[in-house]
Enzyme design. Sequence first.
Site, mmCIF file in Angstrom:
data_model
loop_
_atom_site.group_PDB
_atom_site.id
_atom_site.type_symbol
_atom_site.label_atom_id
_atom_site.label_comp_id
_atom_site.label_asym_id
_atom_site.label_seq_id
_atom_site.Cartn_x
_atom_site.Cartn_y
_atom_site.Cartn_z
ATOM 1 N N ASP A 80 -4.405 -3.543 19.748
ATOM 2 C CA ASP A 80 -4.512 -4.042 18.373
ATOM 3 C C ASP A 80 -5.872 -3.523 17.890
ATOM 4 O O ASP A 80 -6.401 -2.556 18.456
ATOM 5 C CB ASP A 80 -4.409 -5.579 18.322
ATOM 6 N N ASN A 84 -5.518 3.111 13.737
ATOM 7 C CA ASN A 84 -4.261 3.606 14.279
ATOM 8 C C ASN A 84 -3.104 3.486 13.283
ATOM 9 O O ASN A 84 -2.322 4.410 13.091
ATOM 10 C CB ASN A 84 -3.982 2.791 15.561
ATOM 11 N N LYS A 116 -0.486 -13.166 22.061
ATOM 12 C CA LYS A 116 -1.603 -12.370 21.534
ATOM 13 C C LYS A 116 -2.851 -12.729 22.326
ATOM 14 O O LYS A 116 -2.952 -13.843 22.868
ATOM 15 C CB LYS A 116 -1.859 -12.701 20.055
HETATM 16 P P1 NDP Z 1 -7.870 -0.140 14.508
HETATM 17 O O1 NDP Z 1 -8.946 -0.742 15.325
HETATM 18 O O2 NDP Z 1 -7.314 1.166 14.947
HETATM 19 O O3 NDP Z 1 -8.367 -0.042 13.003
HETATM 20 C C1 NDP Z 1 -8.747 -1.138 12.230
HETATM 21 C C2 NDP Z 1 -9.933 -0.706 11.447
HETATM 22 O O4 NDP Z 1 -9.971 -1.317 10.180
HETATM 23 C C3 NDP Z 1 -11.218 -1.103 12.168
HETATM 24 O O5 NDP Z 1 -11.972 0.031 12.344
HETATM 25 C C4 NDP Z 1 -11.912 -2.048 11.221
HETATM 26 O O6 NDP Z 1 -13.314 -1.814 11.141
HETATM 27 C C5 NDP Z 1 -11.305 -1.669 9.918
HETATM 28 N N1 NDP Z 1 -11.408 -2.754 9.004
HETATM 29 C C6 NDP Z 1 -11.561 -4.055 9.283
HETATM 30 N N2 NDP Z 1 -11.649 -4.756 8.160
HETATM 31 C C7 NDP Z 1 -11.522 -3.863 7.160
HETATM 32 C C8 NDP Z 1 -11.522 -3.973 5.765
HETATM 33 N N3 NDP Z 1 -11.665 -5.162 5.169
HETATM 34 N N4 NDP Z 1 -11.337 -2.880 5.011
HETATM 35 C C9 NDP Z 1 -11.192 -1.697 5.600
HETATM 36 N N5 NDP Z 1 -11.195 -1.526 6.933
HETATM 37 C C10 NDP Z 1 -11.369 -2.602 7.690
HETATM 38 O O7 NDP Z 1 -6.710 -1.197 14.358
HETATM 39 P P2 NDP Z 1 -5.177 -0.963 14.044
HETATM 40 O O8 NDP Z 1 -4.982 0.177 13.117
HETATM 41 O O9 NDP Z 1 -4.479 -0.986 15.338
HETATM 42 O O10 NDP Z 1 -4.827 -2.330 13.309
HETATM 43 C C11 NDP Z 1 -4.906 -2.506 11.895
HETATM 44 C C12 NDP Z 1 -4.022 -3.677 11.487
HETATM 45 O O11 NDP Z 1 -2.665 -3.434 11.881
HETATM 46 C C13 NDP Z 1 -4.382 -5.022 12.115
HETATM 47 O O12 NDP Z 1 -4.055 -6.058 11.205
HETATM 48 C C14 NDP Z 1 -3.442 -5.100 13.312
HETATM 49 O O13 NDP Z 1 -3.230 -6.429 13.720
HETATM 50 C C15 NDP Z 1 -2.197 -4.495 12.696
HETATM 51 N N6 NDP Z 1 -1.193 -3.976 13.629
HETATM 52 C C16 NDP Z 1 -1.507 -3.075 14.614
HETATM 53 C C17 NDP Z 1 -0.524 -2.585 15.431
HETATM 54 C C18 NDP Z 1 -0.787 -1.542 16.457
HETATM 55 O O14 NDP Z 1 0.166 -1.126 17.113
HETATM 56 N N7 NDP Z 1 -2.011 -1.086 16.633
HETATM 57 C C19 NDP Z 1 0.861 -3.039 15.331
HETATM 58 C C20 NDP Z 1 1.098 -3.937 14.224
HETATM 59 C C21 NDP Z 1 0.097 -4.380 13.438
HETATM 60 P P3 NDP Z 1 -14.420 -2.873 11.729
HETATM 61 O O15 NDP Z 1 -14.124 -2.928 13.183
HETATM 62 O O16 NDP Z 1 -15.723 -2.260 11.446
HETATM 63 O O17 NDP Z 1 -14.229 -4.191 11.027
HETATM 64 O O1 2IT Z 2 0.486 -6.751 15.932
HETATM 65 C C1 2IT Z 2 1.210 -6.081 16.674
HETATM 66 O O2 2IT Z 2 2.444 -6.110 16.586
HETATM 67 C C2 2IT Z 2 0.563 -5.226 17.669
HETATM 68 N N1 2IT Z 2 -0.655 -5.149 17.713
HETATM 69 C C3 2IT Z 2 1.409 -4.460 18.676
HETATM 70 C C4 2IT Z 2 1.761 -5.349 19.829
HETATM 71 C C5 2IT Z 2 2.474 -4.669 20.964
HETATM 72 O O3 2IT Z 2 2.760 -5.404 21.928
HETATM 73 O O4 2IT Z 2 2.761 -3.478 20.924
#
Ligand code: NDP
Ligand code: 2IT
Length: 445
Positions: free
Chosen positions: A164, A238, A124
């Site tokens: 992420d 996302n 990471k």
């Molecule tokens: P994004 O950046 O697309 O979206 C995350 C959003 O959530 C940010 O805009 C953030 O806002 C907001 N946020 C942060 N804290 C809070 C809160 N307490 N309540 C509501 N919203 C909040 O990120 P992803 O959708 O990619 O990631 C979301 C989660 O999923 C993370 O935990 C990530 O590690 C996990 N994840 C992502 C993967 C991927 O492929 N993208 C894969 C697996 C897991 P702000 O920036 O203003 O804090």
């Molecule tokens: O938390 C996760 O699994 C991710 N943000 C995706 C990592 C990846 O390599 O696609």
Amino acid sequence: MDLEKFMNDLEKKHPGEMEYLQAVREVLETLEDVLQENPQFETAGILKRIVEPDRIFTFKVPWVDDNGNVNVNLGYRVQFNNAIGPYKGGLRFHPSVNLSILKFLGFEQIFKNSLTTLPMGGGKGGSDFDPKGKSDGEVMRFCQSFMLELWPAIGPDTDVPAGDIGVGGREIGFLFGAYKKLAREHTGVLTGKGINWGGSLVRPEATGYGATYFAEEMLKTKNTSYAGKNVCISGFGNVAWGAARKVTELGGKVLTISGPDGYIYDPDGISGDKIDYMLELRASNQDIVKPYSYEFPGAQFVAGKRPWEVKCDVAMPCATQNELHKEDAEILVKNGVMCVAEGANMPSTPEAVEVFQRNKILFGPGKAVNAGGVATSGLEMSQNSMKLNWVAEEVDSRLHQIMKSIHEACVLNGTEEDGYVNYVKGANVAGFLKVANAMMDQGVI
Ligand code: NDP
Ligand code: 2IT
């Protein structure tokens, strides 16, 4: 193994790394049986070795903003474990990023990637850079500076970063462009790439789709499905977007999304155009959900609160770590929630998880539920190696199959005497065994 002693020793080495210590404890707590059945792991020091990253890179990232000011952020890459494949995991750009958070995410990634059945190790990285309100030019200059330092440490068979929080298609494009220039090669060094230059169809949707496929398998164990269920989702990034799409497609009604400013409650359901609007909201660079309530007046904006007070059948936390607390879990249970599926990484605190498990709620931990994102990154790597592209149906059907197999692995390793499936234990045991056995085969190194 004496867990308390082990954790005390670890805390002495890494004082104050709260999220990292939390993630390690949560995994080790569930491994007691496995360790007893496999005394060779203790002899070979598997636990002591698996909790420490192989190496960590930290570097400074200087960049010039649109006003000509020089800014300096911190950059990191944690290469945690490559026993079963190249290091693999996302990059997070968010002001809260620090080493503890990246170590927790890297540690979780080892077991998540193992569960996908694909050959990927855990890693990471990221930066405390805040993309919020930055111009495309500023993001590009930051990404170029970040890659200038990172590029010698990564490669398609070494370490393959992805997105992420705060890192999406735009950032991956700039990072890839910089790598390509520095390494003088066009390879699958990053995933989440654009579809015309090595990306995979379905990768943007994959985490949310996969989370929904996994929760569907959980619901099946109770002879039910998403059809007619009310679903609360947090976040609007996302993962939340992909989950909202798939839940709606399977007949569920998405009642909420949330941002750092509060949550949206839409009693008519967040579907169709409203889901597309989520993308606009995210792309607006403001990072607030309130405008949704102006665009769709049937919806209500609740300032400064989390969505868990809304009555629902399925809860899908998809925002960030430690966003669902004990009190939230208690309200969800009181309101009759039957399934909690973590789209984010470690969104429920340990106390909240305890409430769900004590009440025998179907509870799926992030490392199993959200593994569809990295699994589809793995499928992107396969396509890059073969130098061909699969159609969307092919990728989606492989993703669906992988999520089903992760669910099966959890049931196999996590079913308790009374028939309750402890998905936390199931995911940890199945993920750990494969990596631990690989480490045994490869010697103390
Ligand atoms: P994004 O950046 O697309 O979206 C995350 C959003 O959530 C940010 O805009 C953030 O806002 C907001 N946020 C942060 N804290 C809070 C809160 N307490 N309540 C509501 N919203 C909040 O990120 P992803 O959708 O990619 O990631 C979301 C989660 O999923 C993370 O935990 C990530 O590690 C996990 N994840 C992502 C993967 C991927 O492929 N993208 C894969 C697996 C897991 P702000 O920036 O203003 O804090
Ligand atoms: O938390 C996760 O699994 C991710 N943000 C995706 C990592 C990846 O390599 O696609």
